[in-house]
Design a protein around this motif. Structure first.
Motif, short mmCIF file in Angstrom:
data_model
loop_
_atom_site.label_atom_id
_atom_site.label_comp_id
_atom_site.label_asym_id
_atom_site.label_seq_id
_atom_site.Cartn_x
_atom_site.Cartn_y
_atom_site.Cartn_z
N ASP A 183 0.83 -1.21 0.00
CA ASP A 183 0.00 0.00 0.00
C ASP A 183 0.87 1.26 0.00
N SER A 186 1.96 1.85 -3.46
CA SER A 186 0.84 2.39 -4.26
C SER A 186 0.61 3.87 -3.95
N ALA A 187 0.73 4.24 -2.66
CA ALA A 187 0.51 5.64 -2.28
C ALA A 187 1.57 6.55 -2.89
N THR A 189 3.45 5.85 -5.75
CA THR A 189 3.50 5.79 -7.22
C THR A 189 2.13 5.95 -7.88
N GLY A 190 1.07 5.72 -7.14
CA GLY A 190 -0.26 5.71 -7.74
C GLY A 190 -0.54 4.45 -8.54
N LYS A 191 0.30 3.42 -8.38
CA LYS A 191 0.16 2.18 -9.16
C LYS A 191 -0.37 1.05 -8.29
N LYS A 192 -0.99 0.09 -8.93
CA LYS A 192 -1.55 -1.06 -8.23
C LYS A 192 -0.94 -2.35 -8.79
#
Length: 389
Positions: A183, A186-187, A189-192
């Motif tokens: 998480d 993701s926070a 890079t904005g990637k999942k």
């Protein structure tokens, strides 16, 4: 892990009333550590390295004329043995601190006991989540959770990889910590992740089904948190499926020369953020003193011995600044009030401090193992750091 927590609580109640013991006076300064020295997964190098540092200090006159008496006990990977080892060191021996411990489970078992006894532990290698969430434990290493965030950052931001997946091996209560690490990536890079499977077992006999599912999901890169034998099996399963264009984003747990020798087909490469300056860079000035001391004492050159070495160095630096008697109370006070210590072997200064948690080491050095190379190579000129929030 519920079983471990219950056991820890039971032992804590049984030993209530032992608080307040501490050594001092003109005798030896007693220091201990709890380690996995036998059992299914062992890493004895941390305590061996810490002992080598203390032996060298004793040979040079000790600390203010007092010798360090270092005792490393084996928890055998067993909760009851881990609890007993801590109580022997802290309650009976009256150690002033724990330095260089390295265990899969001792933080989970003993963290509350350390709080009760007002003793601090400078873990050589922290593994389980409790090592990073206790006010009385501060590991010197990065740890597997920040390690995972770092390897994902390197894969997505430096290698520009898309369709990254995760295959997680979960022991005890570690899944929330690994999910938090993902998480955090993701926070930033904005990637999942394209695909996540947290059911892959430790010590599996055949990883083919997990590899086939990941390939069918469209994964181009995979992050895993394996021990060495598991990772070797996973890479062999991928190669057997003809999957040779997958990139592996792994953790320091596979960073060894033996692992490199065992891997012939690494796909598009195995990438690891080394938690300490890469020990396979034999000519590095960063590791010179550590390397010479390990060679002199016939201790293997591994990340584990780097952690134990640094924990003992940091400890000596702090206790040598204490005015007056060196006791558990004075050592605890000094560690709580210490200034950050920088060392070229790590990318983040070390400080114990008054915090309720200790997960401050956020730097790794990217390295790569290529197919057919059988050796690790540096792929960066500086530390990769998790951006501060």
């Amino acid at each position: 892990m519920r079983r471990l927590s219950a056991l820890a609580a039971a032992v804590l109640l049984a030993t209530a009333g032992c608080a307040g013991a501490q050594s001092g006076g003109g005798g030896p300064i007693k220091v201990g550590s709890v380690n996995a020295l036998s059992g299914a997964a062992t890493f004895p190098e941390a305590s061996q390295a810490a002992k080598a540092v203390f032996d060298a200090a004793n040979a040079s006159g000790g600390v203010n004329g007092r010798q360090i008496e270092y005792k490393a006990l084996d928890d055998k990977g067993d909760p009851a043995a881990a609890a007993a080892a801590a109580r022997e060191l802290v309650g009976r021996d009256e150690a002033v601190a724990l330095v260089g411990s390295s265990s899969l489970l001792e933080c989970e078992i003993n963290s509350k006991y350390y709080e009760q006894q007002k003793i601090l532990s400078m873990q050589g290698i922290g593994v389980d989540p409790a090592c990073f969430t206790s006010p009385n434990i501060a590991p010197v290493n990065v740890g597997p959770y920040h390690d995972m965030t770092l390897t994902l950052l390197y894969g997505s931001e430096t290698l520009k990889l898309d369709n990254i997946c995760a295959l997680l091996e979960i022991a005890g209560n570690t899944l929330p910590s690994y999910q938090a690490a993902i998480d955090e990536w993701s926070a930033i890079t904005g990637k999942k992740l394209k695909y996540l499977d947290s059911t892959m077992p430790y010590g599996g006999s055949d990883y083919t089904s997990y590899i086939v599912k990941a390939r069918n999901a469209g994964c181009k890169a995979i992050t895993v948190n394996p021990v060495e034998p598991d990772s070797i099996g996973q890479l062999k399963a991928a190669a057997a499926q003809g999957w040779t264009d997958v990139t592996w984003l792994l953790l320091t747990s596979v960073y060894s020369e033996n692992y490199a020798k065992a891997i012939t087909n690494a796909g598009s490469g195995v990438y690891v953020p080394a938690e300490f300056y890469p020990f396979t860079d034999a000519s590095s000035p960063q590791n010179k003193d550590w390397r010479e001391l390990m060679a002199k004492n016939n201790i293997p050159l591994t990340s584990f011995s780097q952690g134990g070495y640094l924990a003992a160095k940091y400890f000596l630096s702090v206790v040598r600044g204490i005015s007056g008697d060196i006791t558990r109370e004075s050592v605890t006070k000094a560690l709580r009030e210490m200034k950050p210590i920088s060392d070229p072997m790590v990318g983040t200064p070390y400080v114990f401090g008054p915090g309720q948690t200790h997960h401050d080491n956020i730097a790794g050095w990217p390295i790569k193992l290529a197919s057919g190379a059988n050796k690790w190579e540096l792929v960066a000129n500086d530390w990769l750091r998790i951006p501060k929030k």
